[in-house]
Structure formats: structure tokens, C-alpha cells
Design a protein around this motif. Structure first.
Motif, PDB file in Angstrom:
ATOM      1  N   GLU A  94     -11.082   6.218   3.915  1.00 33.72           N
ATOM      2  CA  GLU A  94     -11.919   5.318   3.116  1.00 33.72           C
ATOM      3  C   GLU A  94     -11.399   3.891   3.095  1.00 33.72           C
ATOM      4  OE1 GLU A  94     -14.809   6.108   1.794  1.00 33.72           O
ATOM      5  OE2 GLU A  94     -14.617   8.108   2.668  1.00 33.72           O
ATOM      6  N   ALA A  95     -10.257   3.639   3.723  1.00 29.94           N
ATOM      7  CA  ALA A  95      -9.670   2.298   3.691  1.00 29.94           C
ATOM      8  C   ALA A  95      -9.927   1.525   4.975  1.00 29.94           C
ATOM      9  CB  ALA A  95      -8.167   2.390   3.448  1.00 29.94           C
ATOM     10  N   GLY A  96     -10.743   2.056   5.888  1.00 28.84           N
ATOM     11  CA  GLY A  96     -11.038   1.359   7.131  1.00 28.84           C
ATOM     12  C   GLY A  96      -9.855   1.260   8.063  1.00 28.84           C
ATOM     13  N   VAL A  97      -8.949   2.229   8.000  1.00 28.92           N
ATOM     14  CA  VAL A  97      -7.711   2.200   8.780  1.00 28.92           C
ATOM     15  C   VAL A  97      -7.696   3.378   9.746  1.00 28.92           C
ATOM     16  CG1 VAL A  97      -5.195   2.442   8.647  1.00 28.92           C
ATOM     17  CG2 VAL A  97      -6.408   0.988   7.011  1.00 28.92           C
ATOM     18  N   ARG A  98      -7.232   3.134  10.965  1.00 27.35           N
ATOM     19  CA  ARG A  98      -7.058   4.207  11.950  1.00 27.35           C
ATOM     20  C   ARG A  98      -5.572   4.400  12.203  1.00 27.35           C
ATOM     21  NH1 ARG A  98      -6.713   4.769  17.722  1.00 27.35           N
ATOM     22  NH2 ARG A  98      -6.767   2.495  17.951  1.00 27.35           N
ATOM     23  N   VAL A  99      -5.121   5.626  12.070  1.00 29.93           N
ATOM     24  CA  VAL A  99      -3.724   5.963  12.339  1.00 29.93           C
ATOM     25  C   VAL A  99      -3.594   6.316  13.814  1.00 29.93           C
ATOM     26  CG1 VAL A  99      -1.797   7.477  11.751  1.00 29.93           C
ATOM     27  CG2 VAL A  99      -3.436   6.791   9.986  1.00 29.93           C
ATOM     28  N   ILE A 100      -2.837   5.524  14.548  1.00 30.19           N
ATOM     29  CA  ILE A 100      -2.676   5.732  15.981  1.00 30.19           C
ATOM     30  C   ILE A 100      -1.634   6.809  16.260  1.00 30.19           C
ATOM     31  CG2 ILE A 100      -2.058   4.607  18.164  1.00 30.19           C
ATOM     32  CD1 ILE A 100      -3.002   1.971  16.886  1.00 30.19           C
ATOM     33  N   GLU A 101      -0.538   6.773  15.551  1.00 33.76           N
ATOM     34  CA  GLU A 101       0.524   7.749  15.765  1.00 33.76           C
ATOM     35  C   GLU A 101       1.406   7.803  14.531  1.00 33.76           C
ATOM     36  OE1 GLU A 101       3.877   8.848  19.163  1.00 33.76           O
ATOM     37  OE2 GLU A 101       3.387   6.755  18.757  1.00 33.76           O
ATOM     38  N   ALA A 102       1.940   8.981  14.272  1.00 35.27           N
ATOM     39  CA  ALA A 102       2.905   9.166  13.187  1.00 35.27           C
ATOM     40  C   ALA A 102       3.930  10.193  13.646  1.00 35.27           C
ATOM     41  CB  ALA A 102       2.211   9.632  11.901  1.00 35.27           C
ATOM     42  N   ARG A 103       5.194   9.811  13.613  1.00 31.16           N
ATOM     43  CA  ARG A 103       6.268  10.701  14.069  1.00 31.16           C
ATOM     44  C   ARG A 103       7.451  10.645  13.105  1.00 31.16           C
ATOM     45  NH1 ARG A 103       6.313  13.176  18.849  1.00 31.16           N
ATOM     46  NH2 ARG A 103       4.624  12.705  20.317  1.00 31.16           N
ATOM     47  N   ILE A 104       8.162  11.758  13.039  1.00 34.13           N
ATOM     48  CA  ILE A 104       9.352  11.832  12.194  1.00 34.13           C
ATOM     49  C   ILE A 104      10.462  11.006  12.838  1.00 34.13           C
ATOM     50  CG2 ILE A 104      11.139  13.365  11.319  1.00 34.13           C
ATOM     51  CD1 ILE A 104       9.059  15.523  11.031  1.00 34.13           C
ATOM     52  N   TYR A 146     -12.777  -4.150   0.526  1.00 35.50           N
ATOM     53  CA  TYR A 146     -13.545  -3.832  -0.674  1.00 35.50           C
ATOM     54  C   TYR A 146     -13.379  -2.402  -1.179  1.00 35.50           C
ATOM     55  CZ  TYR A 146     -15.858  -8.257   0.264  1.00 35.50           C
ATOM     56  OH  TYR A 146     -16.109  -9.590   0.480  1.00 35.50           O
ATOM     57  N   ASN A 147     -12.942  -1.465  -0.336  1.00 36.08           N
ATOM     58  CA  ASN A 147     -12.816  -0.083  -0.802  1.00 36.08           C
ATOM     59  C   ASN A 147     -11.492   0.189  -1.509  1.00 36.08           C
ATOM     60  OD1 ASN A 147     -15.308   0.440   0.199  1.00 36.08           O
ATOM     61  ND2 ASN A 147     -14.686   1.976   1.691  1.00 36.08           N
ATOM     62  N   VAL A 148     -10.472  -0.595  -1.188  1.00 36.08           N
ATOM     63  CA  VAL A 148      -9.168  -0.424  -1.843  1.00 36.08           C
ATOM     64  C   VAL A 148      -8.687  -1.788  -2.318  1.00 36.08           C
ATOM     65  CG1 VAL A 148      -8.512   1.640  -0.551  1.00 36.08           C
ATOM     66  CG2 VAL A 148      -7.971  -0.595   0.385  1.00 36.08           C
ATOM     67  N   ASP A 149      -7.787  -1.759  -3.286  1.00 29.99           N
ATOM     68  CA  ASP A 149      -7.322  -3.008  -3.881  1.00 29.99           C
ATOM     69  C   ASP A 149      -6.399  -3.766  -2.924  1.00 29.99           C
ATOM     70  OD1 ASP A 149      -7.030  -4.920  -5.923  1.00 29.99           O
ATOM     71  OD2 ASP A 149      -5.134  -4.021  -6.522  1.00 29.99           O
ATOM     72  N   GLU A 197      -2.703  -2.654   2.568  1.00 34.03           N
ATOM     73  CA  GLU A 197      -1.366  -2.462   3.140  1.00 34.03           C
ATOM     74  C   GLU A 197      -0.514  -1.579   2.234  1.00 34.03           C
ATOM     75  OE1 GLU A 197       0.689  -5.869   4.528  1.00 34.03           O
ATOM     76  OE2 GLU A 197      -1.119  -6.886   5.209  1.00 34.03           O
ATOM     77  N   SER A 198      -0.512  -1.853   0.944  1.00 34.40           N
ATOM     78  CA  SER A 198       0.216  -1.009   0.004  1.00 34.40           C
ATOM     79  C   SER A 198      -0.379   0.393  -0.027  1.00 34.40           C
ATOM     80  CB  SER A 198       0.169  -1.628  -1.390  1.00 34.40           C
ATOM     81  OG  SER A 198       0.781  -0.786  -2.342  1.00 34.40           O
ATOM     82  N   PHE A 199      -1.693   0.486   0.094  1.00 31.75           N
ATOM     83  CA  PHE A 199      -2.369   1.784   0.107  1.00 31.75           C
ATOM     84  C   PHE A 199      -1.906   2.625   1.291  1.00 31.75           C
ATOM     85  CE2 PHE A 199      -6.022   4.552   1.029  1.00 31.75           C
ATOM     86  CZ  PHE A 199      -6.232   5.110  -0.221  1.00 31.75           C
ATOM     87  N   VAL A 200      -1.784   1.995   2.458  1.00 30.39           N
ATOM     88  CA  VAL A 200      -1.322   2.706   3.650  1.00 30.39           C
ATOM     89  C   VAL A 200       0.093   3.234   3.454  1.00 30.39           C
ATOM     90  CG1 VAL A 200      -0.672   2.404   6.070  1.00 30.39           C
ATOM     91  CG2 VAL A 200      -2.839   1.495   5.255  1.00 30.39           C
ATOM     92  N   HIS A 201       0.984   2.415   2.915  1.00 29.18           N
ATOM     93  CA  HIS A 201       2.374   2.827   2.738  1.00 29.18           C
ATOM     94  C   HIS A 201       2.486   3.995   1.760  1.00 29.18           C
ATOM     95  CE1 HIS A 201       4.241  -1.238   4.202  1.00 29.18           C
ATOM     96  NE2 HIS A 201       3.342  -0.749   5.030  1.00 29.18           N
ATOM     97  N   ILE A 202       1.823   3.891   0.622  1.00 27.29           N
ATOM     98  CA  ILE A 202       1.952   4.916  -0.410  1.00 27.29           C
ATOM     99  C   ILE A 202       1.324   6.228   0.050  1.00 27.29           C
ATOM    100  CG2 ILE A 202       1.271   5.559  -2.747  1.00 27.29           C
ATOM    101  CD1 ILE A 202       1.514   2.618  -3.517  1.00 27.29           C
TER     102      ILE A 202
END
Length: 288
Positions: free
Chosen positions: A194-204, A137-140, A143-148
Motif C-alpha cells: 500500500e506504500a507504492g514500494v517494490r522490494v527488489i531483494e531482501a537477504r540475511i 499520500y497512503n503513508v505518512d 522511508e520510515s514505513f519501509v524500515h519499520i
């Protein structure tokens, strides 16, 4: 909008009860309506059959690590996470949301680092939904929101650091993988809160100079490596010459005047710092 746990009923029991009611209602409708022995019973059985068939629309399945977001005429009612076949009000709208850990690799982005040099960079992001209500409900399209937003955070992070470390103690993209990964994770998490998503890890996952300057930067790196190596060689050669002169004086092997001392130092430095092996010339003395 926050997730609210909603109770649900066991779907197998609801299915068996519904089928039993349908069977009884069907038999009553056949006796009372089709054969005409009891029209009232036939009408009642038909209504019961319709309601029982409609109630089966309340059945839905929830897989492991999945949530069902329920709404009633556009209003959020709650979230069901119990696994298996479940049953709720047939009027509830149901939207499935996966709670599994997912990952994706961004495309290769061309950005300028802190020094203004064009570079290519990409990252792998590991994430998962932790609040199904916010994700729906917070984002349209979460999945696309996470990528962008991940690519936007990657661009912002890349402009905050230089590609190479030019000064001691300065964080760079190529030499400080852990620090960069931590900053990137925090940057993405802030954008996805605000999208109810938790980022576990992000690496180059990819880092390189842009093709138009790659050759020039390679020559620069080679020059820096040559200078560093030559500096180390000269430091070692000076130490060895100093040790040799000290040992000769200490053991009284030979007394050297300043001119011969300078010549010896010059010869030793040539031997020790030269790139190629030297060819010694032996002085056999004079015939006169």
C-alpha cells in the motif's frame, strides 16, 4: 490513490517567455509610470510585471529517476516524470519523490527461532518507489514505513524457521539462504504493497546465536560433527574388515576359527577406528 501522469510544459521556453514579458513590462512601467508619460500604460505594465514574476513560481526541476507529485489546494492533480526544467500552474504544490533503487541494512534484532532459541539476525533490503502517489499520500513517511515494516517482517520470518537443519528436507535459516531470502522478500512486499514500494531483494546479512547460548550451541554443533565423522569412520571400517575377511577366505590364505576371526575383527577395528596411530606388537614365536 494511484499515480496519474500529468503533462507539463518545457521549462526553458517558459523561463525565456517570462523573462521577456518582465523586460517588456518593466520598460513600460518605467516609461508610463515612473516618467508619468502614460499612467494607464504604467499601471498595466505593473500588473503584467507582477503576473509574469508570479508565473515563474511554476518552474521546477525534475532529475533523472525522480518524480514530482503535484497537488492543488490539497487535492492530488498528477505526477510529472519528464526530466529537466518543467513548468506547471504556479498554484500547484510540488513534492519530489526519488524513484532510484535504494537499500538499507536493518539493525541486529534479537528474536527466538522456531525451536525457541534466541538468535541475532539482520537483513539487507533493496527497494524502490514505483507509485509516487501511494508513497506520498497512503503513508505518512514512506522511508520510515519501509524500515519499520521490514524489521517487523524479518522478526515474523525468523520465528517461522529453526536456526539449524535438524531433519532432512526441513528449511533452516543457516542452510537455505535462497529459500529464506525469497520468503523474506515476499513477506516485506506484502507489508509495503500500500506504500507504492517494490522490494527488489531482501537477504540475511547477519545470523548468529545470542551470546548467552552461543557457547552451548557451539559445543552442540561440535558434538554433532564428531558423531557424524565417527559414524562415517565406523561404516568404512566395517566395510574394510568385511572385505579383508572375504578376500582371505576366497584366496585360501588362512583358515580362521570363530575365536581367531573375532580377534582379527577386533584388532582391525581398533586400528581403523582409533584416533591415534597404533603400535603393533610382533610375535616372533616361542623358543620352546
Amino acid at each position: 490513490m494511484k499515480e496519474n501522469q500529468l503533462a507539463s510544459y518545457h521549462g526553458i521556453v517558459s523561463l525565456l517567455v517570462g523573462l521577456l514579458v518582465i523586460a517588456v513590462a518593466g520598460f513600460g512601467f518605467f516609461i508610463g509610470g515612473v516618467q508619468g508619460q502614460a499612467p494607464a500604460i504604467g499601471i498595466g505594465s505593473l500588473l503584467m510585471l507582477t503576473l509574469a514574476a508570479f508565473s515563474l513560481a511554476g518552474l521546477y526541476m525534475v532529475e533523472p529517476n525522480q518524480a514530482a507529485v503535484l497537488s492543488l489546494f490539497g487535492k492530488y492533480v498528477g505526477t510529472v516524470k519528464e526530466q529537466g526544467l518543467r513548468w506547471n500552474n504556479p498554484f500547484y504544490g510540488k513534492k519530489k519523490v526519488s524513484l532510484r533503487v535504494r537499500n538499507f541494512e536493518s539493525g541486529k534484532l534479537k528474536v527466538n527461532d522456531l525451536d525457541g532459541s534466541p538468535i541475532e539476525i539482520a537483513a539487507v533490503v533493496v527497494w524502490g518507489v514505483v507509485d509516487s502517489a501511494e508513497a506520498v499520500y497512503n503513508v505518512d513517511d514512506y522511508e520510515s514505513f519501509v524500515h519499520i515494516q521490514s524489521e517487523a517482517a524479518l522478526r515474523a520470518m525468523a520465528t517461522s524457521y529453526p536456526y539449524d537443519q535438524h531433519e532432512d528436507g526441513k528449511i533452516a535459516l543457516r542452510s537455505h539462504a535462497d529459500e529464506i531470502a525469497k520468503h523474506l522478500t515476499e513477506e516485506i512486499q506484502e507489508r509495503l504493497a500500500e506504500a507504492g514500494v517494490r522490494v527488489i531483494e531482501a537477504r540475511i546479512s547477519h545470523l548468529a546465536y545470542a551470546p548467552e547460548i552461543a557457547q552451548a550451541m557451539l559445543q552442540r554443533q561440535q558434538a554433532s560433527a564428531i558423531i557424524a565423522a565417527r559414524t562415517r569412520i565406523v561404516e568404512g571400517a566395517v566395510s574394510m574388515v568385511e572385505m579383508a575377511l572375504g578376500e582371505l577366505s576366497k584366496r585360501n590364505v588362512v583358515e580362521l576359527d570363530p575365536e581367531r576371526r573375532a580377534a582379527m575383527v577386533s584388532n582391525l577395528l581398533v586400528v581403523l577406528c582409533g584416533e591415534r596411530g597404533t603400535q603393533p606388537v610382533v610375535n616372533a614365536g616361542s623358543i620352546y
